[in-house]
Write a protein that holds these residues in place. Structure first.
Motif, PDB file in Angstrom:
ATOM      1  N   ASP A 235      -8.979   2.591  -4.757  1.00  0.00           N
ATOM      2  CA  ASP A 235      -8.174   1.569  -4.047  1.00  0.00           C
ATOM      3  C   ASP A 235      -8.706   0.536  -2.920  1.00  0.00           C
TER       4      ASP A 235
ATOM      5  N   GLU B 183      -8.085  -2.072  -1.547  1.00  0.00           N
ATOM      6  CA  GLU B 183      -7.036  -2.721  -0.437  1.00  0.00           C
ATOM      7  C   GLU B 183      -6.731  -1.872   1.093  1.00  0.00           C
ATOM      8  N   ASP B 184      -7.110  -0.807   0.040  1.00  0.00           N
ATOM      9  CA  ASP B 184      -6.129   0.604   1.661  1.00  0.00           C
ATOM     10  C   ASP B 184      -6.796   1.643   1.251  1.00  0.00           C
ATOM     11  N   THR B 185      -7.136   2.432   2.055  1.00  0.00           N
ATOM     12  CA  THR B 185      -7.868   3.397   1.687  1.00  0.00           C
ATOM     13  C   THR B 185      -6.777   4.949   2.459  1.00  0.00           C
TER      14      THR B 185
ATOM     15  N   TRP C  94       0.880  -1.101  -0.051  1.00  0.00           N
ATOM     16  CA  TRP C  94       0.234   0.087  -0.056  1.00  0.00           C
ATOM     17  C   TRP C  94       1.073   1.164   0.482  1.00  0.00           C
ATOM     18  N   SER C  95       1.866   1.148   0.754  1.00  0.00           N
ATOM     19  CA  SER C  95       3.115   2.389   0.877  1.00  0.00           C
ATOM     20  C   SER C  95       3.423   2.984  -0.107  1.00  0.00           C
TER      21      SER C  95
END
Length: 139
Positions: free
Chosen positions: A51, A53-55, A22-23
């Motif tokens: 996205d 998977e990750d806000t 995510w990063s």
């Protein structure tokens, strides 16, 4: 086209936008936001704004687009808000707050950009700009 030019610094951002991390995706969103008007970049930014998977990716990408301080960046964020689920929408709204509601100047800029988008050719964008104008008028 940006993608096919390995000498272009955005080439790695396209690759990173598909990373499992995510990063790394969030950083790719920040890098790509500067070239948001490029036709090859826009669909990647749309995907990062939503996205699944990750806000954090959503919020970082949205903040970078909003920091541009132009109609194009805000329009992409509003487009994402239209189709976002509640959780993602909350993060997109938080990005607007973080960028534009921390100062009088930021709020003034938000009002001006939304006023320009109220009459967008896409009625849904215009409605979302109107909602933001009325809701965020009292930051």
């Amino acid at each position: 086209m940006v993608r096919s030019d390995p000498g272009n610094p955005l080439s790695s951002a396209f690759r990173d936008a598909r990373s499992p991390s995510w990063s790394v995706r969030a950083e790719a969103g920040r890098r790509l936001a500067g070239a948001a008007e490029d036709a090859a970049v826009t669909p990647v930014l749309r995907r990062l704004l939503l996205d699944g998977e990750d806000t954090a990716v959503t919020q970082e990408t949205a903040e970078a687009l909003l920091e541009r301080g132009d109609v194009h960046g805000l329009r992409l964020v509003l487009e994402a808000l239209i189709s976002a689920d509640d959780d993602t929408g909350d993060h997109l709204d938080a990005a607007i707050h973080n960028v534009h509601c921390q100062s009088h100047e930021g709020l003034t800029q938000l009002r001006e950009l939304c006023a320009a988008l109220v009459s967008d050719t896409d009625a849904a964008i215009g409605q979302e700009a109107g909602r933001i104008l009325s809701e965020w008028n009292s930051c």
